[in-house]
Structure formats: C-alpha cells, structure tokens
Design an enzyme around this catalytic site. Structure first.
Site, PDB file in Angstrom:
ATOM      1  N   ILE A  74       0.810  -1.222   0.000  1.00 32.78           N
ATOM      2  CA  ILE A  74       0.000   0.000   0.000  1.00 32.78           C
ATOM      3  C   ILE A  74       0.842   1.271   0.000  1.00 32.78           C
ATOM      4  O   ILE A  74       0.299   2.373  -0.070  1.00 32.78           O
ATOM      5  CB  ILE A  74      -0.970   0.034   1.204  1.00 32.78           C
ATOM      6  CG1 ILE A  74      -0.218  -0.114   2.524  1.00 32.78           C
ATOM      7  CG2 ILE A  74      -2.028  -1.033   1.063  1.00 32.78           C
ATOM      8  CD1 ILE A  74      -1.126  -0.021   3.751  1.00 32.78           C
ATOM      9  N   ASP A 126       9.649  14.503  11.898  1.00 36.59           N
ATOM     10  CA  ASP A 126       9.321  14.249  10.490  1.00 36.59           C
ATOM     11  C   ASP A 126       7.828  14.438  10.236  1.00 36.59           C
ATOM     12  O   ASP A 126       7.172  13.584   9.646  1.00 36.59           O
ATOM     13  CB  ASP A 126       9.759  12.847  10.094  1.00 36.59           C
ATOM     14  CG  ASP A 126       9.895  12.693   8.572  1.00 36.59           C
ATOM     15  OD1 ASP A 126      10.077  13.719   7.887  1.00 36.59           O
ATOM     16  OD2 ASP A 126       9.819  11.562   8.075  1.00 36.59           O
ATOM     17  N   PHE A 182      11.614   4.583   6.186  1.00 35.42           N
ATOM     18  CA  PHE A 182      12.501   3.445   6.376  1.00 35.42           C
ATOM     19  C   PHE A 182      11.914   2.116   5.967  1.00 35.42           C
ATOM     20  O   PHE A 182      12.447   1.074   6.319  1.00 35.42           O
ATOM     21  CB  PHE A 182      12.957   3.322   7.839  1.00 35.42           C
ATOM     22  CG  PHE A 182      13.646   4.525   8.341  1.00 35.42           C
ATOM     23  CD1 PHE A 182      14.672   5.091   7.632  1.00 35.42           C
ATOM     24  CD2 PHE A 182      13.262   5.112   9.529  1.00 35.42           C
ATOM     25  CE1 PHE A 182      15.325   6.216   8.097  1.00 35.42           C
ATOM     26  CE2 PHE A 182      13.905   6.229  10.003  1.00 35.42           C
ATOM     27  CZ  PHE A 182      14.938   6.784   9.289  1.00 35.42           C
TER      28      PHE A 182
END
Length: 625
Positions: free
Chosen positions: A301, A426, A306
C-alpha cells in the site's frame, strides 16, 4: 639650470604635501582571525559555480569583516570606517588572507562595494559612534540584558535575537526610512558583539549566535579543552575495546542459541506474547507472512519512513498495516528498538497506535517489522495531491479544519503529555493518516527523539524531509519542540493553500519555490484569498460560503508556525489555542534576516534581496532562532 632645479624642488614639495594631506590607506582592522577561526570555506571554494554558493560565501565574508569592526567599535567607539580609501585597504587585506587559504583572488570585489563599510550620517538614524547610539536609544537597551553571555544556549540565543529585532525596530522608527533597516541591523549586531557581549566578537557566543558563522567544527578556545578531549577519547576507546571484546565472547558463547529466531520471542505456540517492559505484542514472522499473503505486491500500500507498508488481516479479522523496515543510512537495531519503546507507551486518539512488532535475525540480514492499526483513508498527502489517474474529491473546509486540529492535539500530547517530551522530527502529509471518519492520526515515529526537560538537542545527524525541516535543525542540528512546530506550520499551509511545501514546477520568482515564502508574501501584500485553495473560496452545495475569517486565521497560524526565527514561532499549545480562537493571533511579523543574513547583497544602488533567501537550499542566514 638653477630655474630647473628650483622647479623640481617645488614639485617635490608639492607632491609631498599632497600625500601628507591625503587620507591614510592603512587598514585599522586585524584579519588574523580569518586564518584561526575554523570557518567553513566550502561555498567560497565554489562561489563561481552557483549563485547560492556565492551568496553564502559573501555572507561568511561579511561576518569575517564584522568581527574586527566589533573589536574596533569597542576600542574607538566608531561603528564603521572613516573613508573610502581605508575601506578599500581593509578589503585588500582581507583578500590577502583569503588568497592564502587558496581561495579565489576576487572574492572581496565580487561580494562588496567598499562604500558599504564607510560611515555617514544617513546610514542609520545618524549614528556613527557609541555616543550617538546612547543619545538615540538611552544608556541601556534590550540587548544589554539578553545578549551579555550564555548565547551558546539556544533559548538564550533566541532571547538575544528577539531583543535585537526590537532594537532594530526602534532604530528604524528613529531613522524614518525603512530601507535603512538592513544597515540598522548590522549596527545592532556590531554593538551586541563588540560592546554588550562579555566574551567578545570572537567568542563562541558571538560566532554561533550573533554572527551565525558556519563553522567546520566546534570552537575550542583553550588548549586545555583539547587535552581533556584527547584524554577522554583515549579512555573511551580503551573502555570500548574491552566492551567489544566482551560482547564478542558472549556472542560465540550464546549466539548460536538465538540465531535464526525472533528476538525476544519465546516458543509458546502460535499466540503472540507480550514483550516485557514495552507492552507491545511481538508477532512471529509466520503470522505476518500469512496476514500479508507473504508480503505480496497485491497487499503493498505504499512506502513509509525506512520501509515498505503492506495491508494485512489477522486471524481475528482485524485489519493491520505492516511496515517492513529496510536498512538505510538512518535506521538500525538501536533505532528500531527506540521506535518500539517510544510508540508502545503512547496512547492518544490522534496518534496511530502500535499493535506489535517482530524482529528476525539470520545469517544474511536482520528483518524488522512494525504492526499498526490500518487507516482506511490513507494519508493526508494522497488527498491533497492525488497522483496519476487517482481522482479524489477535494477535502472540504470542515475536514481540513478537523485534520489541522487533530495534528496539533497529537503534537501537543507528544510535547507536553509525556515525560520526557518527544520530538517527532518528520511531520509531513505522508505521516498523517486518516481513519474511517477522516480523523487525523500522526504516524511514523521512526525518527522520534525523547528530550530531557528544558533541553534542546544538538545532533550531527539531521533526520527528516526537505521542505519540512526547520532551518535551525537542518543547518545546525538544533532540535527543540519548535522544530516540530515549523513542520506543522508547513503542513497547515499545504492544507490551506493546496500547494506542496516545495513547488519545483513553478517558474518565475524564487519566492514561489517555498510555500512559506510564497504564502507570507501574499498575506503581507493583502492578497490572502490568492493564497487559499480555490475550492475553499467557492460556495458549498448548501449555498453557504466557508467562514473566510476563520480560514484566514488558520493560514496566519501556519505562517507564524513556519517562521524562520525560532523565537517568533509559538509553542504547539499556543498554536492550538490560536487555531481554536482562544487567544488572538499576533500580527504576522516580517521575515527579517537574522544577524548578518546571506540573502542581502550589494548591487550598484544598495542592498537588495537575494534569490537565495527563497531558494531550494537553505543557508546559515535563513534559519536562525
């Protein structure tokens, strides 16, 4: 013949008198620091290859001139040089030092007009000396209490910079000409470094905070520091060697007993076992392979931080998302364990919950997996910027508002709801997932970092995504809660403007590359409607228009959160209060350059804004504080 001799004698006396009356060309500035301070010469080495490198180089050189100017201010009370000849002499001296570093022989002529360092009554409020400064501003200013010492601490540096802008504003008011703002700011820097700061212009305080000079390595002003560092390094190396030797012995003694099995797993049948100390479920790899149809392409998906993400179904029918972690520059066993330990203890409705994990070691590689609840509506980025032939209805205003508030609440929990605080590092659209009710949940804590209370992190390894990284973190590794606030501000702007953080397709002005510069310029010009996503301005099917005032408030909060100066960003709690209307949104500040900003350069008529300010590469001046 006597007449000829008399004529020559008179000519000689005349020329001697002219030379005696001409202004001295001896430079009063000492540029020895150019060879002793470990400043970063990289941009100056390639200044002829790109405009960005040239601007960054000129910024560094401006700082190298500012240091002795601050010294001279303390010694003579004069802010600038007395005449053009002296300025030319000083620039020649600086160029000699630069040439000795094997740098280009025309850097000073490329970067500067000698007139810019010559004092005059029209520079800034008529100030030429420290006596003029005191007569205009009084015996003390905000700089005296904020910039005297301790500026290597990010919080104190923030306070000093904020004080600097307040004093600059006073000077501009006194001067009456806003175009002199840059000169006034240079005066503020010179005064703070030369007069106010107790350690002087070449101290860590001045270089790292006031001048924001890019350095190759931290400054060590005393030989003793080198000695201590060397001793500690040798001791650490010996200790490390002993530890490694012990681990090797343990590996050969016990390694075979665990090789090929899931780490932390006890063979107790097919039921998952709760791992002690974390509360997360550790799955057997066979269970995850079955749930994802052996990680088939059909179940794939997307790609997250990472790793690759697969959809899966557990035997009890619950739908999961399995992230298969791949090795990269940033991720290893330590960070995997860090992610598990952090996420497993976080419980909030606006965070994606961790269901479990698995880790397998074999001869060839380590395989790691994270198991989350599946979010059926994907991520925010896919809804804002559909790819390919995918067609999605534009997010409605209520949906956008809800998503922004949800993300703010999730971040507020990370910053203030757990101890120690957690910085995500992030925040971006792909890390904001949407559940079945289109409620937002913050995901992907692979980069999360815990903080001791009251601390800012200094790290040599910056992790995150270009366009969302706070400048002070991207450039200097200075990580605080305000780093997440900056990223959150960029996300708000993406949601409200329907525009990517970095728009590489835009032609024309460099101000349009970064959404932060683009949105700020429109709002400051009174063109707020042009910044909003056009679908938000159209009337909905009910015939009622969206609340323009509230949408503008959200846009303003986004701009404020994404300000380049840390001190001018709100905390996430204050940002949430502004969004909800509990407190007023302060006036949108200018995007003023920090102390000695590279985006200012001289052309034939004076200072102008450089395209580097809004370019794709952020330089040391773009960030600070």
């Amino acid at each position: 013949m006597p007449n000829s001799i008399l004529f020559l004698l008179l000519s000689f006396l005349y020329l001697t008198n002219c030379v005696a009356q001409s202004p001295s060309q001896t430079c009063p500035l000492d540029f020895s620091h150019v060879l002793t301070i470990p400043w970063n010469t990289t941009d100056c080495q390639k200044s002829d290859k790109s405009a960005d490198s040239k601007n960054s180089c000129c910024q560094s050189l401006l700082t190298l001139i500012g240091i002795p100017l601050a010294h001279r201010l303390k010694q003579t009370s004069n802010f600038r040089l007395p005449n053009l000849a002296t300025s030319i002499s000083c620039l020649n001296n600086l160029q000699t030092k630069l040439s000795s570093l094997s740098l280009s022989s025309n850097l000073t002529s490329l970067c500067f007009d000698p007139n810019q360092f010559v004092i005059n009554n029209e520079t800034c409020a008529g100030i030429q000396t420290t006596q003029d400064w005191v007569s205009r501003l009084g015996p003390s200013t905000a700089l005296d209490s904020a910039c005297s010492s301790g500026l290597t601490d990010l919080t104190r540096c923030d306070a000093c910079v904020a004080a600097g802008f307040r004093v600059q504003k006073q000077l501009i008011t006194l001067d009456g000409n806003s175009s002199h703002g840059v000169y006034c700011y240079h005066f503020v820097v010179t005064y703070a470094a030369g007069i106010v700061n107790k350690k002087g212009p070449e101290s860590d305080d001045a270089l790292s905070c006031l001048f924001s000079l890019s350095l190759r390595s931290p400054l060590n002003s005393k030989k003793k520091r080198h000695t201590v560092a060397l001793a500690l390094g040798i001791t650490g190396a010996i200790f490390g060697a002993l530890v490694i030797a012990g681990l090797i012995c343990l590996y050969f003694r016990f390694g075979k007993a665990v090789k090929g099995g899931e780490v932390g797993w006890e063979d107790q049948g097919s039921r998952p076992k709760w791992r002690p100390n974390t509360g997360s479920i550790w799955f057997k790899i066979e269970e995850l392979e079955k749930a994802t149809n052996n990680f088939s392409q059909k179940n794939f998906i997307g790609r997250g931080g990472f790793g690759f993400v697969y959809k899966g179904v557990l035997p009890d029918g619950s739908v999961i998302a399995v992230k298969k972690v791949i090795e990269s520059e940033f991720q290893g066993d330590a960070e995997f364990r860090n992610e598990v330990e952090i996420i497993s203890n976080l419980k909030h409705r606006n965070l994606v919950p961790l269901r479990g994990c698995s880790m397998v070691d074999d001869d060839s590689e380590s395989q790691r997996y994270l198991v989350y609840d599946y979010m059926s509506n994907g991520n925010l980025d896919d809804h804002l910027f559909p790819r390919g032939e995918t067609t999605k209805m534009p997010l409605s205003w209520p949906q956008r508002k809800s998503i922004i508030l949800d993300v703010a609440k999730g971040l507020a929990y990370l910053h203030y709801g757990v101890k120690p605080a957690i910085y995500h590092r992030d925040i971006k659209g792909t890390n904001i997932l949407l559940d079945v009710d289109m409620r937002a949940r913050v995901a992907d804590f692979g980069l999360a970092k815990q903080s001791r209370e009251g601390e800012s992190h200094l790290t040599t390894r910056v992790a995150g995504t270009h366009g969302y990284l706070a400048p002070e973190y991207a450039l200097y590794g200075q990580l605080t809660e305000k780093s997440d606030v900056y990223s959150f501000g960029v996300v708000i702007l993406e949601i409200m403007c329907g525009r990517k953080a970095l728009d590489l397709s835009t032609s024309g002005s460099p101000n349009t590359f970064l959404i932060t510069d683009w949105a700020w310029s429109l709002v400051k010009a009174g063109k707020t409607e042009e910044a909003l996503e056009q679908s938000l301005l159209r009337e909905e099917g009910s015939g009622l228009s969206n609340p323009k005032g509230i949408m503008e408030r959200f846009l303003q909060v986004g701009i404020l959160c994404a300000h380049v100066l840390v001190a001018l960003r709100p905390t996430i709690l204050d940002a949430l209060k502004m969004l909800e209307g509990d407190i007023e949104v302060p006036p949108i500040p200018d995007r003023p350059v920090p102390l000695a900003h590279p985006s200012y350069r001289m052309d034939g008529n004076g200072f102008t804004i450089s395209p580097a300010l809004s370019g794709l590469q952020i330089h040391s001046g773009d960030m600070l504080r």
